[in-house]
Design a protein around this motif. Structure first.
Motif, PDB file in Angstrom:
ATOM      1  N   SER A  51      12.595  -8.388  12.341  1.00  0.00           N
ATOM      2  CA  SER A  51      12.963  -8.013  10.962  1.00  0.00           C
ATOM      3  C   SER A  51      11.823  -7.249  10.291  1.00  0.00           C
ATOM      4  O   SER A  51      12.063  -6.271   9.571  1.00  0.00           O
ATOM      5  N   GLY A  52      10.568  -7.682  10.537  1.00  0.00           N
ATOM      6  CA  GLY A  52       9.416  -6.983   9.935  1.00  0.00           C
ATOM      7  C   GLY A  52       9.329  -5.537  10.406  1.00  0.00           C
ATOM      8  O   GLY A  52       9.169  -4.617   9.604  1.00  0.00           O
ATOM      9  N   ILE A  53       9.496  -5.355  11.724  1.00  0.00           N
ATOM     10  CA  ILE A  53       9.423  -3.993  12.282  1.00  0.00           C
ATOM     11  C   ILE A  53      10.577  -3.147  11.737  1.00  0.00           C
ATOM     12  O   ILE A  53      10.391  -1.977  11.384  1.00  0.00           O
ATOM     13  N   ILE A  55      12.118  -3.457   8.832  1.00  0.00           N
ATOM     14  CA  ILE A  55      11.855  -3.090   7.421  1.00  0.00           C
ATOM     15  C   ILE A  55      10.858  -1.928   7.405  1.00  0.00           C
ATOM     16  O   ILE A  55      11.022  -0.953   6.684  1.00  0.00           O
ATOM     17  N   TYR A  56       9.829  -2.066   8.239  1.00  0.00           N
ATOM     18  CA  TYR A  56       8.768  -1.049   8.295  1.00  0.00           C
ATOM     19  C   TYR A  56       9.341   0.315   8.708  1.00  0.00           C
ATOM     20  O   TYR A  56       9.148   1.321   8.019  1.00  0.00           O
ATOM     21  N   VAL A  57      10.080   0.310   9.814  1.00  0.00           N
ATOM     22  CA  VAL A  57      10.644   1.567  10.338  1.00  0.00           C
ATOM     23  C   VAL A  57      11.704   2.115   9.381  1.00  0.00           C
ATOM     24  O   VAL A  57      11.744   3.306   9.081  1.00  0.00           O
ATOM     25  N   ILE A  74      -1.649  -2.698   6.973  1.00  0.00           N
ATOM     26  CA  ILE A  74      -2.380  -3.972   6.904  1.00  0.00           C
ATOM     27  C   ILE A  74      -1.393  -5.142   6.845  1.00  0.00           C
ATOM     28  O   ILE A  74      -1.585  -6.162   7.504  1.00  0.00           O
ATOM     29  N   LYS A  75      -0.290  -4.955   6.080  1.00  0.00           N
ATOM     30  CA  LYS A  75       0.728  -6.022   5.983  1.00  0.00           C
ATOM     31  C   LYS A  75       1.319  -6.331   7.366  1.00  0.00           C
ATOM     32  O   LYS A  75       1.443  -7.496   7.751  1.00  0.00           O
ATOM     33  N   ALA A  76       1.686  -5.277   8.108  1.00  0.00           N
ATOM     34  CA  ALA A  76       2.278  -5.475   9.437  1.00  0.00           C
ATOM     35  C   ALA A  76       1.266  -6.160  10.362  1.00  0.00           C
ATOM     36  O   ALA A  76       1.611  -7.089  11.095  1.00  0.00           O
ATOM     37  N   LEU A  78      -1.281  -8.135   9.490  1.00  0.00           N
ATOM     38  CA  LEU A  78      -1.421  -9.546   9.079  1.00  0.00           C
ATOM     39  C   LEU A  78      -0.241 -10.368   9.601  1.00  0.00           C
ATOM     40  O   LEU A  78      -0.414 -11.499  10.062  1.00  0.00           O
ATOM     41  N   GLY A  79       0.969  -9.783   9.533  1.00  0.00           N
ATOM     42  CA  GLY A  79       2.169 -10.472  10.017  1.00  0.00           C
ATOM     43  C   GLY A  79       2.094 -10.736  11.510  1.00  0.00           C
ATOM     44  O   GLY A  79       2.330 -11.853  11.953  1.00  0.00           O
ATOM     45  N   ILE A  80       1.736  -9.700  12.261  1.00  0.00           N
ATOM     46  CA  ILE A  80       1.666  -9.855  13.721  1.00  0.00           C
ATOM     47  C   ILE A  80       0.586 -10.885  14.085  1.00  0.00           C
ATOM     48  O   ILE A  80       0.801 -11.778  14.899  1.00  0.00           O
ATOM     49  N   LEU A 110      -4.243 -16.565   7.371  1.00  0.00           N
ATOM     50  CA  LEU A 110      -3.524 -15.313   7.713  1.00  0.00           C
ATOM     51  C   LEU A 110      -2.122 -15.316   7.107  1.00  0.00           C
ATOM     52  O   LEU A 110      -1.669 -14.303   6.553  1.00  0.00           O
ATOM     53  N   ILE A 111      -1.435 -16.464   7.188  1.00  0.00           N
ATOM     54  CA  ILE A 111      -0.065 -16.553   6.654  1.00  0.00           C
ATOM     55  C   ILE A 111      -0.087 -16.359   5.136  1.00  0.00           C
ATOM     56  O   ILE A 111       0.721 -15.596   4.583  1.00  0.00           O
ATOM     57  N   ILE A 112      -1.040 -17.009   4.453  1.00  0.00           N
ATOM     58  CA  ILE A 112      -1.124 -16.878   2.987  1.00  0.00           C
ATOM     59  C   ILE A 112      -1.375 -15.411   2.621  1.00  0.00           C
ATOM     60  O   ILE A 112      -0.730 -14.856   1.730  1.00  0.00           O
ATOM     61  N   ALA A 113      -2.275 -14.746   3.373  1.00  0.00           N
ATOM     62  CA  ALA A 113      -2.575 -13.334   3.099  1.00  0.00           C
ATOM     63  C   ALA A 113      -1.333 -12.473   3.322  1.00  0.00           C
ATOM     64  O   ALA A 113      -1.015 -11.592   2.505  1.00  0.00           O
ATOM     65  N   ALA A 114      -0.573 -12.750   4.418  1.00  0.00           N
ATOM     66  CA  ALA A 114       0.639 -11.962   4.721  1.00  0.00           C
ATOM     67  C   ALA A 114       1.700 -12.168   3.634  1.00  0.00           C
ATOM     68  O   ALA A 114       2.364 -11.212   3.217  1.00  0.00           O
ATOM     69  N   VAL A 115       1.842 -13.419   3.161  1.00  0.00           N
ATOM     70  CA  VAL A 115       2.844 -13.705   2.122  1.00  0.00           C
ATOM     71  C   VAL A 115       2.469 -12.996   0.813  1.00  0.00           C
ATOM     72  O   VAL A 115       3.309 -12.347   0.184  1.00  0.00           O
ATOM     73  N   PRO A 122       5.900  -2.859  -2.653  1.00  0.00           N
ATOM     74  CA  PRO A 122       7.079  -2.390  -3.387  1.00  0.00           C
ATOM     75  C   PRO A 122       8.409  -3.113  -3.121  1.00  0.00           C
ATOM     76  O   PRO A 122       9.204  -3.276  -4.031  1.00  0.00           O
ATOM     77  N   LEU A 123       8.669  -3.576  -1.879  1.00  0.00           N
ATOM     78  CA  LEU A 123       9.962  -4.227  -1.617  1.00  0.00           C
ATOM     79  C   LEU A 123       9.916  -5.737  -1.858  1.00  0.00           C
ATOM     80  O   LEU A 123      10.929  -6.414  -1.773  1.00  0.00           O
ATOM     81  N   GLY A 124       8.758  -6.263  -2.155  1.00  0.00           N
ATOM     82  CA  GLY A 124       8.584  -7.709  -2.282  1.00  0.00           C
ATOM     83  C   GLY A 124       9.099  -8.265  -3.607  1.00  0.00           C
ATOM     84  O   GLY A 124       9.307  -7.534  -4.563  1.00  0.00           O
ATOM     85  N   MET A 125       9.294  -9.589  -3.630  1.00  0.00           N
ATOM     86  CA  MET A 125       9.892 -10.218  -4.813  1.00  0.00           C
ATOM     87  C   MET A 125       8.923 -10.280  -5.997  1.00  0.00           C
ATOM     88  O   MET A 125       9.346 -10.462  -7.125  1.00  0.00           O
TER      89      MET A 125
END
Ligand code: HEM
Length: 128
Positions: A51-53, A55-57, A74-76, A78-80, A110-115, A122-125
């Motif tokens: 799903s992350g890839i 959204i990115y693509v 950087i977001k991608a 951190l997620g990976i 890492l999870i806290i940073a990714a969240v 821009p697409l985040g809540m």
């Protein structure tokens, strides 16, 4: 796709905490419930990555137009890294390694940073 991303993340986090706690109590190879839950967790890793890839693509044009390549990169990353570290932390715990607790802390950071980064992009809540 964002809904799938968020749902997969929340389920993965709950499963990760459950699997880690179960192996902490008993990290022998006959801990079947933990083994099965770990398998399920791996399926959710794939959903988070997929799903992350997607959204990115899927938003590549908008990302380029907004000039926010760097933040999305950087977001991608951190997620990976979060997914990789979740898996490594569980496997280290299974192999009785003393570094499992350190890895757990690194994983949570890492999870806290990714969240935070995902929610404020821009697409985040939490993006205004
Ligand atoms: C455990 C790992 C991950 C966590 C905790 C995480 C967390 C998040 C969160 C909380 C959001 C905001 C969703 C919303 O507000 O609706 C988000 C969005 C996003 N994630 Fe992830 N993610 C992870 C993995 C990944 C991966 C592996 C990729 C790509 C390879 C990725 C790419 C994205 C993208 C492109 C967005 C949209 C950013 C935006 O504009 O808000 N994520 N992520």
């Amino acid at each position: 796709m964002l809904h799938l991303h968020l749902t997969a993340i929340i389920v993965s986090l709950i499963l990760f905490i459950a699997v880690f706690a179960m192996y902490k109590k008993n990290n022998s190879s006959d801990n079947k419930p933990a083994l099965i839950l770990h398998m399920v967790l791996r399926v959710f890793y794939l959903l988070v990555l997929f799903s992350g890839i997607m959204i990115y693509v899927g938003n590549m044009e908008g990302i380029s137009a907004a000039g926010s390549h760097m933040q999305y990169g950087i977001k991608a990353l951190l997620g990976i890294l979060s997914v990789v570290f979740m898996e490594v932390a569980v496997v280290r715990l299974k192999k009785h390694s003393a570094s499992a607790n350190v890895l757990l802390v690194v994983t949570l950071i890492l999870i806290i940073a990714a969240v935070i980064m995902g929610s404020t992009l821009p697409l985040g809540m939490l993006s205004f």
